[in-house]
Design a protein around this motif. Structure first.
Motif, PDB file in Angstrom:
ATOM      1  N   ASP A  39       0.829  -1.207   0.000  1.00 41.16           N
ATOM      2  CA  ASP A  39       0.000   0.000   0.000  1.00 41.16           C
ATOM      3  C   ASP A  39       0.863   1.257   0.000  1.00 41.16           C
ATOM      4  N   ALA A  40       1.922   1.233   0.795  1.00 40.08           N
ATOM      5  CA  ALA A  40       2.816   2.391   0.866  1.00 40.08           C
ATOM      6  C   ALA A  40       3.502   2.622  -0.478  1.00 40.08           C
ATOM      7  N   ALA A  41       3.926   1.543  -1.124  1.00 42.18           N
ATOM      8  CA  ALA A  41       4.590   1.659  -2.430  1.00 42.18           C
ATOM      9  C   ALA A  41       3.620   2.205  -3.474  1.00 42.18           C
ATOM     10  N   ASN A  42       2.386   1.704  -3.471  1.00 42.85           N
ATOM     11  CA  ASN A  42       1.377   2.181  -4.423  1.00 42.85           C
ATOM     12  C   ASN A  42       1.001   3.630  -4.147  1.00 42.85           C
ATOM     13  N   ASP A  43       0.904   3.979  -2.874  1.00 48.20           N
ATOM     14  CA  ASP A  43       0.549   5.342  -2.489  1.00 48.20           C
ATOM     15  C   ASP A  43       1.648   6.318  -2.893  1.00 48.20           C
ATOM     16  N   ALA A  44       2.895   5.861  -2.805  1.00 47.05           N
ATOM     17  CA  ALA A  44       4.034   6.716  -3.140  1.00 47.05           C
ATOM     18  C   ALA A  44       4.046   7.067  -4.624  1.00 47.05           C
ATOM     19  N   LYS A  45       3.510   6.179  -5.467  1.00 45.98           N
ATOM     20  CA  LYS A  45       3.519   6.409  -6.920  1.00 45.98           C
ATOM     21  C   LYS A  45       2.547   7.501  -7.341  1.00 45.98           C
ATOM     22  N   GLY A  46       1.415   7.607  -6.637  1.00 48.39           N
ATOM     23  CA  GLY A  46       0.375   8.483  -7.150  1.00 48.39           C
ATOM     24  C   GLY A  46       0.023   9.672  -6.285  1.00 48.39           C
TER      25      GLY A  46
END
Length: 150
Positions: A33-40
């Motif tokens: 979730d943190a990795a996905n959140d960091a992208k967008g």
């Protein structure tokens, strides 16, 4: 022959393994979730969300560490070991209840028998270590008699 002690140990090992797996899954999900959140995302809300995820991840890692330590204790116990004195891994019958000297774990019921798992560092666990069948002792105003050691 599967004794009550075998069943107790196997149950607690399975419980700790299940919790370890659950915490690992939660940590992996938070990391994803943190990795996905960091992208967008960008900005203050994003930073706050990442900080909250990081704090939650630290809490989960701490709990995971506790369960791994408990599993380590359980893995060292030989359910076939015979001893006349209470030691780590002993299943002790005292005052018609069973105490499993291992790690502080939830109370369970196996074959209609209530089992309380306690740490050798707990007041009761520390008092039990080294005692033999027939010994009596008192803790917090309650008298105990060791009836059986497995």
């Amino acid at each position: 022959m599967t004794t009550l002690k075998h069943k107790v140990l196997n149950y607690y090992k399975q419980q700790t393994e299940d919790r370890i797996d659950a915490f690992r899954d939660m940590i992996a999900e938070l990391t994803s979730d943190a990795a996905n959140d960091a992208k967008g995302s960008a900005g203050d809300k994003h930073e706050t969300a990442l900080s909250m995820m990081h704090l939650e991840q630290e809490k989960l890692n701490h709990k995971l560490g506790e369960f791994i330590a408990q599993k380590g204790i359980l893995d060292k116990i030989n359910p076939d070991a015979k001893t006349t004195k209470v030691a780590v891994g002993s299943l002790v019958k005292a005052n018609a209840m069973y105490l499993f000297v291992s790690a502080a774990l939830p109370k369970i019921t196996i074959e209609g028998v209530n089992i309380i798992a306690l740490s050798p560092q707990s007041p009761l666990g520390a008092k039990l270590i080294g005692m033999e069948k027939g010994f009596e002792f008192e803790i917090s105003g309650t008298k105990y008699l060791i009836e059986e050691i497995q």
